[in-house]
Write a protein that holds these residues in place. Structure first.
Motif, short mmCIF file in Angstrom:
data_model
loop_
_atom_site.label_atom_id
_atom_site.label_comp_id
_atom_site.label_asym_id
_atom_site.label_seq_id
_atom_site.Cartn_x
_atom_site.Cartn_y
_atom_site.Cartn_z
N VAL A 724 0.84 -1.21 0.00
CA VAL A 724 0.00 0.00 0.00
C VAL A 724 0.87 1.25 0.00
O VAL A 724 0.72 2.16 -0.81
N ALA A 725 1.81 1.28 0.95
CA ALA A 725 2.64 2.49 1.07
C ALA A 725 3.54 2.64 -0.16
O ALA A 725 3.82 3.77 -0.59
N THR A 726 3.97 1.52 -0.75
CA THR A 726 4.81 1.64 -1.95
C THR A 726 4.02 2.33 -3.06
O THR A 726 4.50 3.25 -3.72
N GLU A 727 2.79 1.87 -3.22
CA GLU A 727 1.96 2.49 -4.25
C GLU A 727 1.74 3.97 -3.95
O GLU A 727 1.80 4.82 -4.83
N LEU A 728 1.52 4.26 -2.68
CA LEU A 728 1.32 5.66 -2.30
C LEU A 728 2.56 6.49 -2.57
O LEU A 728 2.48 7.64 -3.00
N PHE A 786 0.27 9.30 2.47
CA PHE A 786 1.49 8.52 2.70
C PHE A 786 1.90 8.61 4.17
O PHE A 786 2.28 7.63 4.81
N PHE A 787 1.78 9.81 4.70
CA PHE A 787 2.14 10.07 6.10
C PHE A 787 1.27 9.22 7.03
O PHE A 787 1.75 8.53 7.92
N VAL A 788 -0.06 9.27 6.79
CA VAL A 788 -1.01 8.57 7.65
C VAL A 788 -0.71 7.07 7.67
O VAL A 788 -0.83 6.41 8.70
N MET A 789 -0.32 6.53 6.53
CA MET A 789 -0.05 5.10 6.47
C MET A 789 1.33 4.76 7.04
O MET A 789 1.82 3.65 6.85
N GLY A 790 1.96 5.74 7.69
CA GLY A 790 3.25 5.48 8.32
C GLY A 790 4.38 5.37 7.31
O GLY A 790 5.42 4.76 7.58
#
Length: 1648
Positions: A724-728, A786-790
């Motif tokens: 998820v974060a990679t995509e973000l 991106f921030f929210v997802m750590g």
């Protein structure tokens, strides 16, 4: 370009466009100010002269002007070119010894030396004054308008408004492939046709063009695998045992490099992707003038990806989706999968194999780069992809090694481009490269730099042969590094193509290459334009050409230079460069204007302060007298002496005294600067804005190349971040690129504005603020997600791998001053950095605004934009806070739930961990945690949680009661919770927070609209989507549509997982109103479809149900079942059992009166039903003429009945089954013989009879004829028929049973029905004709329906009924429509049986009676049937039927009799006439045939014979004596042979009886006939005349015969049956009797 900013200056010419001129760079140089009457807009310098364009469009020349043929040898002061007076010039150019000007209308004027044809005028050696030169299309028809000119030593170039290049003069620098020079007539440079050229420049003997990139889908070019000049293979391949050698070292001896599209075939007229827009003359010669920039194609974005020598690529595209990343990175879409890895591997090999490559390839080949198509013949796809990878951008950056003096320097731009641009590259390469980049521009050396140069030197070997081991190639599938195109694929921002200057450019060069000034890596001449590949993706926005060197200026404020460096004019200390190299400037110096002279270069740059600074690089000019005497020939030797030129660009100390310089020009040995004085700070503010934007763009490019790209290309990234974060992160990088690209475009546009207009109106950020605001907003949201997802936290480890333990780079880029900041915090600061630039925009716009009067439009505009940017700044700050707050919340939240609840877009608003909110009546140990996000309210318990979407959440405070509980009621579609707050303040806080969040979720603003949200409560009625989860009718169904307080209410769509769908209106959560329902029938794999009305979730009211089996039910429903009146059609006519039933239904069963038409059997049943079975009395007719009426039981004829066959054979008696006789009965023959007894057997197949046979004798005939059966006794009475239809009408009027109810309520119901149905139809207006909608509008007004009825009101009632019955939307109209349908259904087809006539007539009478009851209910004061309405004293003219008082037999008191037939027959009968009249015709067939035979016979007679035969008295004959001659004035006698002449008008009138419908109309026709006869007789007798019956009858008989009415018997019977009873004894009655008598008379007439 007129006086700018009038508010801030008086424009006396002394403030703008000041001109300063000097030579060289020593400290003693002081620029000389050239004084001119008006501000200078543009300067062009030749070898010894200059041309000036001043405001107002006038042109001055100065310096040595030999072509003027004046005696003076002194250099001239600026003098006006009078030949151009009256023309407004918009651009000027100067070659070595000639000049040119472009006027407002795009025409070109040239003057000066013309020995080589450079002025474009044949036959003249020199041209003393400006003379027009025409650019003509080959057809010669129209001249081509020009935007700008460029002049060299012996040639000139023009850029047309179509963005094509035209050339004339001499030398290969024309690019024309001409055999003979000079070329006098301007010709188009075909090689560049179809490309969008932005700017042209001329050196002494070479030419440059700045071109917008063309993408691959601009033109379909054939793949090239052979050089189209010398026809040799471009790629060769040698297959050794364990490796393959690919060589792309083809060198074309013809001097013109093989290109992607062969010059011979002019495939490129214009590129379809680029519209040719008319360009305004004001933007002439602006390289970066806002030109239209359609979305670049994928290939452009490729080109935009290569890293520049000190800065990264342009990155002008939307973020690649992670899936698309791989594909975007391969420019040629090669079929071979592992292209990326091939390039990676080749790079390593190239280091290892440099020696072999040297040996193998010899020294003399320059590498070519043709495009490699998919199907290239010589190579398979693998090799194609390798070759593409190697060759794509090596692009002739190799010098010919035999040129010894060029052997010792490396070629910067060939760097790693050979292996694909940064967009494609491998992680290691980019890392190494980028780390070099950062320090590249500092003048001190650096270890990395040496390293990179070593690598470059290895890569710049000619020909580059690489070996690729097949074994290794097989391993390619396993990816080691990941490629990300950090370059947006489109043109950046959706709307920006037309507005912003393009950054995706190429530089093309051609002409003399002796000094390397073409930049192709060799010293060859080029006869045709060729793209300098190494400048692709460098975002060049301006080019300039000196005598033998060239410079290019990029959007990132860097300068590339190449060509002769004998005087240091390239700005770096390497001997001449044949490929573009970066000029050496200290870090932080951003160049934004550059110009090349004969042996020097001038650069205009941003320094530390706002005021621009000027750098000089090139030859020092000697002081004092020596300066002028310097001779051309000595130059070579002199330049060899040290100290005669600069080692690298030097700062000119006096530049600070010049004011705000807006442009520099170099030419010949001279330098010129144009400057403005800073009036009221306006100019300085403009400079500051542009400078800030350029600085910001460079910063963004650094962040992208040094931070984002290394991170994205790290192998371990996805494992560290998770999918998820990679995509973000990839999305974020894409958004960052978008922002960066927009900034670059904006910087270029601001720079252009400084060079040209220097005014406020052309600031793009005022006109197109929304583009900026959207891009920043999107970017900030993405960063927040991106921030929210750590994400930033998770990047800590990858960052360590790249930036090491002490990330100085991050610290420096993020401008963070604190020591020991955590890496993740540095990254956050760095990524949020761009958002701070918005505040800078606001500040600078405000600063600009202060230069204007507060009342001026410019001030308002600036102020408005400033407030927009400031508002967004605050909003983004708040968004950042929300993201931080949410991130910290997730850190403290129990882990299991985090995974399912944590979504990128989700932001925390409020949560109840402090026990501020609990559930009412919760257990002591239960945990209830409420968390309010921006899209949902989450109720978390120990291990479970429930999510309530905000769009379908309603909250209201519970009233405070004595218990002092602070309650909130939360309503969702399937649950209602009562929550208790800990205090009244908490209650208010929660209530407000939830309401605000709901409001934002509904407005779609998500977290964007935060603080600005209104304090009002969200609407209780709203549109939303919801999926039900609780067991029940709606489980797993999804509803999308309107809601009201937690329940679907209004229009919506409900879909179940089993594919049932309801579309229509809802009320309080249930289907209610009009809707469509589709239900799949699995067995038949088709859908059942219902369209109609619903009530409380069930079908209720009128509707149409189409079953999957093909049956269609059209009618009433109740509680989801067929109930009321309805029609069921089964099967098509060609299937097994087509049938139609129309009648009454009771709880899904046929019950009550109904008509069943069995088309296959050819039978029709009209009678009573019960539970789908024929039960009770009924009638059956068949297509063979059989008729049965009687009792039915259990769907069979059973009991007493009457059966008649076509020939009148009659059976009356008992039946036991269909057509089966059984029991006592009487069988009567057509001749009245009859059998009486006991019968058994089926009719038509032999009957068994036990009984007596009677043959009545002749004398009893009269008596026995009365035995004829009276039909209709055993059928359903007319009043019993179609009760459901009438009940439906009554219920629509609001009455439970007929006549019971309030009549004013009925009127309300009518109004409601009309309005609602009309609205429904308005959605699909094609249903309504215009006349129909007019009728509707008239009906919406309720007529006066109380008070005594006068004749006038009676008429208005009649008109109202006519209108009402005309539209099915009115309950009465609906009733009439249904009655007509059932009537036709009964009496058409098999039902057209003459024995049904009586029933048909009675049915109409019963309709009249029952409708009249409804009319009297609506108009209660209407008298009952036969009642009188008193007439006003004077007679009404239109009451012709009662005009003759003598014949009136009713009461002498005048009046109008009210009857149902008078009111309603005109409405009903025309619609029912065809089936009814058919029945009459069948019934009267025999009589009519006799009558007709007689009519035909008698009509053969001439008039007189017929009159005599009928016994008409002679005085009524048209002439008294046929033999005597007419007396004067008498009529022409009727001779014995005349036919059809007597009483012709009466005959004609009577014939109209067949064209009327109602009895009253037909009687009217008879009356008119009588009047016509009377008139004719009176004109004959010339006196008044009263008829006696004896006289009248023969005359009327004559008229009837001559009228030849075919079905007169039917007409007579119809009138008799349906005539208004009140008329029978009046005048009409007598006239009708006369007609009837004529009919019988004619039948029995014996012709003697």
């Amino acid at each position: 370009m007129e006086a700018q900013g009038k508010s801030s200056e008086d424009d006396d010419g002394g403030e703008r466009g000041l001109l300063h001129s000097w030579r060289g760079y020593s400290y003693s140089v002081v620029p000389e100010r050239l004084l001119l009457p008006r501000p200078v807009l543009q300067v062009a310098l030749g070898a010894q002269h200059g041309v000036l364009l001043v405001e107002g469009g006038q042109v001055y020349t100065f310096g040595e002007l030999p072509w003027k043929q004046t005696q003076s040898s002194q250099p001239a002061k600026p003098t006006l070119e009078n030949a151009l007076s009256g023309q407004r010039v918009v651009a000027v150019a100067a070659g070595s010894f000639h000049s040119g000007a472009v006027t407002e209308d795009g025409s070109v004027h040239m003057w000066g030396d013309n020995a080589a044809g450079q002025c474009g005028l044949s036959g003249l050696n020199c041209v003393p004054n400006p003379t027009p030169v025409a650019l003509l299309e080959p057809s010669g028809a129209q001249s081509v308008p020009v935007l700008e000119l460029a002049c060299g030593e012996k040639h000139s170039l023009a850029l047309s408004a179509q963005r094509e290049v035209w050339a004339w003069g001499s030398g290969c620098q024309l690019g024309l492939n001409a055999a003979v020079f000079p070329v006098w007539k301007p010709q188009k440079v075909e090689q560049l046709a179809g490309r969008w050229v932005l700017q042209v420049a001329c050196g002494a003997s070479h030419s440059l063009a700045l071109v917008r990139c063309v993408g691959p889908d601009g033109i379909q070019r054939p793949p090239v695998d052979k050089c189209n000049q010398c026809n040799q293979l471009l790629y060769t391949m040698t297959d050794k045992e364990d490796h393959v050698i690919i060589s792309d070292g083809h060198y074309c001896p013809m001097g013109v490099e093989a290109r992607e599209d062969p010059p011979a075939i002019q495939t490129l007229k214009t590129s379809p992707s680029e519209p040719i827009l008319p360009s305004h003359s004001s933007s002439t010669s602006t390289p970066a003038a806002p030109t239209p920039d359609p979305t670049p194609d994928p290939e452009d974005s490729q080109k935009a990806g290569t890293t520049t020598a000190a800065h990264p690529p342009s990155d002008s595209d939307p973020p690649p989706s992670p899936k698309a990343a791989a594909s975007t990175s391969s420019p040629k879409s090669s079929p071979y999968p592992g292209e990326q890895e091939v390039k990676e591997y080749l790079r390593k090999l190239s280091d290892a194999s440099q020696t072999e490559a040297k040996m193998a390839n010899g020294g003399l080949h320059a590498l070519q780069t043709p495009s490699l198509g998919r199907g290239s013949s010589a190579l398979n796809s693998l090799v194609a992809s390798c070759a593409t990878a190697v060759g794509e951008r090596v692009a002739s950056t190799y010098e010919a090694l035999s040129l010894k003096r060029m052997m010792n320097f490396y070629l910067p731009s060939s760097r790693l481009e050979a292996l694909g641009g940064a967009a494609d590259g491998g992680a290691e390469r980019v890392r190494r490269e980028e780390s070099v980049q950062a320090k590249k521009s500092s003048s001190t050396g650096d270890i990395h730099e040496e390293e990179a140069e070593g690598l470059r030197r290895r890569l710049s070997l000619p020909g580059l042969l690489s070996q690729v081991s097949p074994r290794l190639l097989r391993k390619m599938g396993r990816s080691r590094t990941r490629a990300f195109a950090l370059t947006p694929m489109g043109g950046g921002v959706p709307e920006d193509q037309e507005v912003f200057p393009t950054l995706q450019t190429e530089v093309w060069s051609w002409g003399n290459g002796e000094h390397g000034e073409l930049g192709h890596g060799d010293n060859l001449d080029r006869l045709q334009p060729l793209c300098i590949k190494s400048l692709n993706k460098k975002e060049v926005i301006r080019v300039s050409a000196g005598a033998h060197h060239s410079i290019a200026l990029t959007a990132q404020s860097q300068v590339y230079s190449w060509g002769s460096n004998l005087s240091g004019q390239l700005g770096h200390m390497d001997t001449p460069s044949t490929v573009p190299r970066l000029a050496k400037l200290s870090e932080g110096i951003r160049v934004w204007d550059a110009s090349a002279g004969e042996r020097h270069t001038l650069l205009l740059a941003d320094g530390d302060c706002i005021q621009p600074i000027i750098y000089y690089s090139g030859q020092q000019v000697k002081e004092a007298g020596g300066e002028e005497e310097e001779v051309e020939e000595e130059v070579e030797e002199e330049d060899e002496r040290p100290g005669g030129y600069t080692q690298q660009p030097v700062l000119l100390p006096f530049c600070m005294n010049l004011g705000f310089v807006s442009g520099v020009v170099a030419g010949g040995r001279r330098c010129v600067a144009l400057s403005d004085r800073n009036v009221m700070g306006f100019i300085s503010s403009l400079h500051e804005l542009a400078s800030a934007e350029r600085k910001f763009y460079c910063k963004l490019c650094d962040i992208k190349s040094q931070v984002l790209r290394p991170l994205l290309e790290l192998e371990s990234l996805s494992s560290a971040l998770g999918p998820v974060a990679t995509e973000l992160l990839q999305t974020l990088a894409g958004r960052f690129s978008l922002l960066s690209h927009l900034t670059g475009q904006h910087a270029a546009s601001l720079t252009t504005n400084l060079r040209r207009g220097r005014d406020v109106s052309s600031l793009l950020m005022l006109e197109h603020a929304s583009i900026f605001l959207d891009v920043y907003n999107d970017y900030c949201s993405t960063v927040g997600n991106f921030f929210v997802m750590g994400g930033f936290h998770a990047l800590t480890k990858p960052s360590l791998d790249i930036f090491g333990k002490s990330p100085e780079l991050l610290q420096r880029l993020s401008e963070c001053s604190e020591e020991n900041t955590a890496t993740s915090d540095l990254l956050v600061a760095l990524i949020y950095l761009p958002t701070q630039h918005l505040h800078e925009y606001g500040r600078l716009l405000l600063k600009l605004a202060t230069c204007f009067e507060v009342s001026s439009g410019d001030y308002q505009k600036l102020q408005h934009s400033c407030s927009k940017f400031e508002a967004l700044t605050l909003q983004l700050k708040r968004k950042r806070k929300e993201a931080e707050y949410t991130f910290h919340f997730w850190k403290s939240f129990p882990g299991k739930m985090t995974d399912s609840l944590r979504k990128p877009h989700r932001r925390l608003i409020y949560e109840s961990s402090n026990k501020s909110l609990t559930v009412q009546n919760a257990g002591r140990f239960s945990v209830n945690w409420f968390i309010l996000f921006n899209d949902s309210l989450v109720h978390a318990q120990f291990s479970t949680h429930h999510i309530f979407a905000l769009a379908t959440l309603w909250v209201e405070p519970t009233p405070e009661d004595e218990s002092g509980l602070h309650g909130l009621k939360v309503i969702t579609p399937e649950e209602t919770l009562t929550l208790l707050a800990s205090s009244s303040a908490e209650k208010t806080k929660w209530l407000r927070a939830i309401n605000q969040a709901v409001d934002q979720a509904l407005s779609g603003a998500g977290q964007d609209a935060g603080g600005s949200a209104s304090k009002s409560d969200p609407p209780i009625s709203r549109t939303a989507s919801y999926t039900f989860y609780k067991d029940g009718r709606l489980k797993d169904a999804t509803y999308e549509g309107r809601w009201l307080a937690g329940k679907p209410h209004g229009r919506g769509i409900l879909k179940w997982p089993d594919r049932r769908i309801y579309t229509g209106s809802f009320k309080s959560g249930l289907e209610d109103g009009f809707g469509e329902f589709a239900c799949p029938n699995k067995a038949l794999s088709k859908d059942d479809l219902y369209q109609g009305y619903w009530k409380e979730g069930k079908m209720h009211g009128l509707g149409t149900y189409r079953y999957a089996s093909g049956e269609v039910y059209d009618g009433s429903f109740q509680d989801g079942m067929r109930h009321g009146h309805g029609m069921l059609r089964s099967g098509k006519h060609n299937t097994s059992s087509p049938s139609v039933f129309i009648g009454q239904w009771l709880q899904d069963k046929k019950t009550g009166y109904g008509v069943f038409d069995d088309i296959t059997k050819g039978e029709k049943y009209m009678g009573m039903w019960q539970d789908h079975q024929r039960q009770g009395t009924g009638v059956v007719v068949t297509q063979f003429g059989l008729y049965y009426e009687g009792a039915f039981k259990d769907n069979k004829m059973m009991g007493t009945g009457v059966l008649l066959s076509e020939d009148d054979t009659t059976y009356e008696g008992e039946f036991s089954d269909d057509w089966t006789l059984s029991g006592k009965g009487v069988l009567t023959m057509p001749n009245f013989d009859y059998l009486e007894g006991s019968f058994s057997g089926e009719w038509g197949s032999g009957l068994k009879v036990t009984g007596s046979y009677f043959k009545p004798n002749l004398f009893d005939a009269e008596k026995d004829k009365n035995r004829a059966v009276k039909l209709g006794r055993l059928s359903v009475r007319a009043e019993e028929k179609w009760r459901a239809v009438f009940e439906e009408c009554w219920s629509q009027l609001g009455c439970e049973t007929p006549g019971q109810g309030e009549h004013f309520k009925a009127w309300e119901n009518i109004a409601v029905a009309l309005t609602s149905r009309r609205q429904q139809i308005q959605d699909s207006p094609e249903i309504l004709s215009r006349s129909h909608s007019k009728t509707l509008e008239g009906l919406e007004v309720i007529p006066q329906h109380e008070g005594p009825i006068t004749i006038e009101r009676y008429h208005s009632v009649r008109l109202y009924l006519l209108k009402a019955c005309d539209t099915p939307l009115h309950p009465l109209g609906r009733l009439v429509e249904t009655l007509v349908a059932v009537y036709r259904m009964t009496y058409v087809g098999v039902g057209a049986n003459r024995r049904l006539l009586l029933q048909a007539v009675n049915e109409i009478k019963s309709y009249l009676c029952r409708i009249f009851q409804i009319v009297r209910f609506l108009f209660p004061d209407l008298p009952e049937e036969g009642g009188l309405i008193p007439e006003p004293t004077e007679n009404l003219p239109d009451e012709n039927q009662e005009t003759s008082a003598d014949t009136r037999t009713e009461s002498p008191k005048p009046g109008r009799v009210v009857s149902s037939s008078a009111l309603l027959l005109p409405v009903l009968l025309p619609r029912l006439y065809p089936p009814l009249f058919t029945l009459y015709a069948l019934e009267k067939e025999k009589e009519d045939d006799m009558y007709w035979e007689c009519v035909l016979r008698l009509n053969k007679q001439p008039d007189l014979a017929l009159l005599a035969f009928l016994g008409v008295q002679q005085k009524f004959w048209p002439v008294s004596n046929p033999n005597s001659l007419p007396a004067p004035g008498e009529k022409q006698p009727v001779i014995s042979s005349t036919k059809d002449a007597c009483f012709a008008s009466a005959v004609e009138t009577l014939q109209q009886i067949s064209t009327t419908f109602t009895p009253s109309d037909k009687l009217q026709v008879i009356q008119l006939t009588f009047e016509e006869i009377t008139q004719e007789v009176q004109s004959l007798l010339k006196q008044d005349f009263l008829w006696s019956m004896d006289e009248l009858f023969p005359v009327f008989l004559y008229v009837v015969l001559r009228a030849r009415i075919r079905n007169l018997g039917s007409e007579v019977s119809l009138i008799e049956d349906l005539m208004d009873p009140c008329v029978q004894h009046g005048e009409h009655g007598i006239m009708f009797t006369t007609l009837k008598a004529c009919y019988y008379q004619i039948q029995h007439e014996k012709v003697t």
